[in-house]
Scaffold this motif. Structure first.
Motif, short mmCIF file in Angstrom:
data_model
loop_
_atom_site.label_atom_id
_atom_site.label_comp_id
_atom_site.label_asym_id
_atom_site.label_seq_id
_atom_site.Cartn_x
_atom_site.Cartn_y
_atom_site.Cartn_z
N TYR A 1 5.68 -4.08 9.76
CA TYR A 1 4.58 -4.02 8.80
C TYR A 1 4.58 -2.68 8.07
CZ TYR A 1 2.42 -8.01 11.17
OH TYR A 1 2.15 -9.23 11.71
N PRO A 2 4.84 -2.62 6.80
CA PRO A 2 4.69 -1.36 6.06
C PRO A 2 3.23 -1.14 5.65
CG PRO A 2 5.66 -3.01 4.65
CD PRO A 2 5.46 -3.66 5.98
N TYR A 3 2.79 0.09 5.67
CA TYR A 3 1.42 0.46 5.31
C TYR A 3 1.43 1.58 4.27
CZ TYR A 3 -0.45 -2.08 9.35
OH TYR A 3 -0.81 -3.06 10.24
N ILE A 4 0.26 1.81 3.68
CA ILE A 4 0.01 3.01 2.88
C ILE A 4 -0.91 3.90 3.70
CG2 ILE A 4 -1.23 3.90 0.88
CD1 ILE A 4 -0.10 1.62 -0.73
N LYS A 5 -0.59 5.18 3.75
CA LYS A 5 -1.34 6.14 4.57
C LYS A 5 -1.93 7.22 3.68
CE LYS A 5 -0.40 9.65 8.13
NZ LYS A 5 0.68 10.21 9.01
N ILE A 6 -3.21 7.54 3.88
CA ILE A 6 -3.87 8.66 3.20
C ILE A 6 -4.38 9.61 4.28
CG2 ILE A 6 -5.79 9.39 1.73
CD1 ILE A 6 -5.49 6.89 0.14
N THR A 7 -3.94 10.85 4.23
CA THR A 7 -4.25 11.84 5.28
C THR A 7 -5.64 12.42 5.03
OG1 THR A 7 -3.14 13.56 4.00
CG2 THR A 7 -1.82 12.38 5.64
N THR A 8 -6.67 11.72 5.43
CA THR A 8 -8.06 12.10 5.13
C THR A 8 -8.48 13.38 5.83
OG1 THR A 8 -8.73 10.58 6.91
CG2 THR A 8 -8.80 9.73 4.66
N ALA A 9 -7.78 13.79 6.88
CA ALA A 9 -8.14 15.03 7.58
C ALA A 9 -7.74 16.28 6.81
CB ALA A 9 -7.52 15.05 8.97
N ASP A 10 -6.85 16.12 5.82
CA ASP A 10 -6.41 17.28 5.03
C ASP A 10 -7.46 17.67 4.01
OD1 ASP A 10 -4.06 17.25 6.43
OD2 ASP A 10 -2.92 16.18 4.89
N ARG A 11 -7.43 18.95 3.63
CA ARG A 11 -8.35 19.42 2.58
C ARG A 11 -8.03 18.70 1.26
NH1 ARG A 11 -8.37 25.52 0.01
NH2 ARG A 11 -10.10 25.20 -1.47
N TYR A 12 -6.75 18.58 0.96
CA TYR A 12 -6.30 17.80 -0.20
C TYR A 12 -5.42 16.66 0.33
CZ TYR A 12 -7.90 21.62 -3.18
OH TYR A 12 -8.67 22.56 -3.83
N PRO A 13 -6.00 15.51 0.56
CA PRO A 13 -5.25 14.42 1.21
C PRO A 13 -4.02 14.00 0.42
CG PRO A 13 -7.59 13.96 1.26
CD PRO A 13 -7.42 15.17 0.38
N ARG A 14 -3.05 13.52 1.18
CA ARG A 14 -1.77 13.07 0.64
C ARG A 14 -1.67 11.55 0.82
NH1 ARG A 14 3.81 13.46 4.01
NH2 ARG A 14 5.26 12.70 2.40
N ILE A 15 -1.05 10.89 -0.13
CA ILE A 15 -0.81 9.45 -0.02
C ILE A 15 0.68 9.22 0.19
CG2 ILE A 15 -0.61 9.14 -2.54
CD1 ILE A 15 -1.91 6.37 -2.14
N THR A 16 1.02 8.33 1.15
CA THR A 16 2.43 8.16 1.47
C THR A 16 2.70 6.80 2.09
OG1 THR A 16 4.29 9.14 2.67
CG2 THR A 16 2.17 9.17 3.78
N PHE A 17 3.97 6.45 2.13
CA PHE A 17 4.46 5.24 2.79
C PHE A 17 4.45 5.47 4.30
CE2 PHE A 17 7.79 2.69 4.64
CZ PHE A 17 7.81 1.51 3.94
N HIS A 18 4.14 4.41 5.09
CA HIS A 18 4.09 4.60 6.54
C HIS A 18 4.58 3.35 7.26
CE1 HIS A 18 2.62 6.01 10.44
NE2 HIS A 18 2.16 4.79 10.64
N ARG A 19 5.37 3.59 8.30
CA ARG A 19 5.72 2.56 9.28
C ARG A 19 5.48 3.14 10.67
NH1 ARG A 19 8.80 -2.02 7.79
NH2 ARG A 19 9.89 -1.87 5.80
N GLY A 20 5.18 2.26 11.63
CA GLY A 20 5.03 2.72 13.01
C GLY A 20 3.58 2.80 13.44
#
Length: 607
Positions: free
Chosen positions: A101-120
């Protein structure tokens, strides 16, 4: 379990997207797969030139195949993964974690969140959106989010060491938070909008893109308009609603019934925690007289009030329509279970999609039952008894006429024998009566052309010629048969709907003046109804194909879709190709398109 008859199975397998499960003689699942076209995919397993030792070993063990029809190939993919995880079939490749299953991940814990591809595995400090049907869909969505919301996608090590904006800022894919060209509050607002978009609240974004596309078109900026059109199409492709996985969760049984020609199938689609676990078909014994509501009420009371584990009964049961005794049944269930339970018949969204899936699978199971050899042999024997035939009836041919206002008439001829429909013997005739809508002359032409050719080529004649119509249509067909001197080689009969036009009360017309009313419990009538309905279906599809050749566009002849709706559809999807591939649920989300119109559109493009 008897040897699996692949030819018989494939003859009645759906040509729709779905999931299939191959079972061995003990009923254990050997393999789970998905297909865009179930019949085509399954047919590839049973060819004589199948390559691969694993595939040959699998096919040798198959004793049965079960199928689940889905709304799209993407839904089939996710359902396939769910079933593989739960069933762990020995012939499937088994994966650990969520790597399929591929997902999209947004790092909400960061001050400036990053959007990225995610597996696992998913970990704290981030929000995950998905699962998506494919890695390509994720990357396409990421590109859209970067264009629309300008959220960063760079690695933290790259982000922390910037002293000036990178190329992403120059091409308007990022707002350069690395060098603080955007405030933390404004960036957070961008991220929140991106998360709303990924959560399915994309109407606002789509409306904005639509307005920009129209403005660009009015300003003669056609290249820009084309870019926006492609963006709209991509949004629809990657944001399609998946009904095999639901973020809202919930335990639901979706129950549908199909009854026809003396047989009935009740389908129960089980959804737990928003995930489809599977479905099961039940075949209650009927006399052929009960309507669908009677069958469904009897089934629900026996199934849910019987000796079952009460915890396995969900909190909600979705039904195709309100039943006469629904209130009493709900009260009895609540009393039996000691807790609240809801019988829902007016549903939308995901629940409607689940119900549609249950209905489609009930229809497919019923078609397979109707084609079963044992049923057909009994019904052919019943027909011989009813007609007091001097010789066995082994082949039936049936004619029907379809047209729109008398234009582009098409006559169908379908053929049945004791093994079911012989589709290779089906024929269609484009008929041209002198007066549009003259079904008598159209029928005469089709019957004459059919049997002149059969006689000329020394082909096979039917034992019974069945005409979908009353005494007049039957007599005109019989006149043609007499003129060809074939009346001593075949019986001719018409099947009319009768005074009340209710199924089960049809009248059979014979050239000797007999008028028979077999009644709804007659096995012979069930056979004739099945043949007639198939002739009607085949005529309609032929007429639609002929009419389609005269269309100026793919939308102009669809009932209930005028210029305003056409514009809304094309703006929403970005093109006719994307519109043709849309599911019913996607169509219903277009402004001005209700559920009924969405069904009309979907059926128009797929039937």
């Amino acid at each position: 379990m008897s040897q699996f008859d692949a030819k018989q199975f494939l003859a009645h397998c759906a040509r729709k997207p779905g999931v299939y499960r191959m079972l061995d003689a003990d009923g254990q699942v050997l393999y789970v797969g998905k297909a865009r076209d179930l019949r085509a995919r399954l047919g590839s397993y049973f060819q004589s030139n199948v390559t691969g030792a694993k595939t040959r070993a699998l096919v040798a063990r198959i004793a049965a195949v079960e199928t689940t029809v889905t709304g799209s190939e993407a839904e089939a993919l996710l359902l396939e993964q769910s079933l593989i995880k739960s069933l762990r079939p020995p012939y499937n490749i088994l994966l650990r974690d969520d790597k399929s299953y591929p997902y999209i991940k947004i790092t909400t814990a960061d001050r400036y969140p990053r959007i990225t591809f995610h597996r696992g595995k998913r970990r704290p400090g981030a929000r995950y959106f998905g699962p998506y049907p494919s890695a390509g869909s994720v990357r396409e969505t990421l590109a859209l989010v970067e264009k629309v919301f300008r959220v960063r996608n760079c690695r933290d090590s790259f982000f922390r060491n910037r002293t000036r904006p990178c190329l992403q800022y120059q091409i308007r894919r990022c707002t350069a938070p690395c060098v603080e060209l955007v405030s933390e509050e404004d960036y957070a607002a961008q991220v929140q909008m991106a998360m709303d978009f990924l959560s399915g609240r994309s109407r606002q974004v789509s409306d904005r893109l639509t307005r920009e596309m129209e403005q660009a078109s009015l300003g003669l900026e056609f290249e820009r308009a084309a870019e926006l059109r492609d963006q709209l199409a991509a949004i629809q492709a990657v944001q399609q609603k998946q009904h095999v996985e639901s973020d809202r969760g919930g335990d639901v049984d979706a129950v549908a019934v199909q009854a026809r020609h003396g047989l009935a199938v009740v389908e129960v689609l089980m959804v737990r925690q928003g995930r489809i676990l599977g479905h099961r078909s039940f075949r209650p014994e009927t006399r052929g007289e009960e309507d669908s509501d009677e069958i469904l009420e009897a089934f629900l009371s026996q199934y849910y009030l019987g000796e079952r584990d009460d915890q396995s009964i969900p909190k909600e049961i979705v039904l195709p329509g309100e039943l006469p005794g629904q209130a009493a049944l709900q009260e009895a269930l609540q009393s039996h279970l000691g807790r609240r339970i809801r019988l829902a018949s007016r549903v939308r969204g995901e629940r409607q999609a689940w119900l549609n899936m249950a209905r489609a699978n009930a229809e497919q199971s019923l078609l397979a039952d109707l084609a079963a050899r044992q049923h057909l042999e009994q019904r052919f024997h019943g027909l011989e008894t009813l007609l007091e035939a001097d010789a066995p009836l082994r082949r039936i041919e049936c004619f029907d006429i379809s047209h729109t206002g008398g234009e582009r008439a098409v006559a169908s001829c379908v053929v049945f024998d004791q093994h079911g429909a012989r589709k290779t013997d089906y024929r269609r005739f484009n008929v041209t009566p002198d007066i549009g809508g003259d079904d008598y002359q159209a029928l005469e032409e089709a019957v004459r052309r059919r049997y002149q050719r059969v006689v000329k080529e020394e082909g096979k004649l039917p034992d019974l010629l069945l005409i979908d119509g009353g005494k007049g249509q039957m007599q005109r067909a019989f006149d043609v048969v007499q003129a060809l001197q074939l009346d001593n080689q075949m019986l001719v009969m018409g099947i009319g709907k009768g005074p009340s036009r209710r199924p089960g009360l049809e009248v059979l017309y014979l050239p000797d003046g007999r008028e028979l009313v077999p009644g709804p419990a007659s096995a012979a009538l069930h056979l004739l109804q099945q043949v007639r309905d198939e002739a009607h279906r085949f005529a309609i599809t032929g007429h639609r194909a002929r009419r389609g050749k005269a269309r100026r566009s793919g939308l102009e002849d669809i009932p209930g879709v005028g210029p305003k709706r056409r514009k809304a559809l094309l703006n929403h999807f970005g093109g006719l190709k994307q519109l043709r591939n849309a599911s019913r649920e996607e169509l219903a989300r277009v402004e001005g398109i209700n559920a009924q119109t969405a069904d009309t559109l979907y059926n128009w493009f797929h039937e």
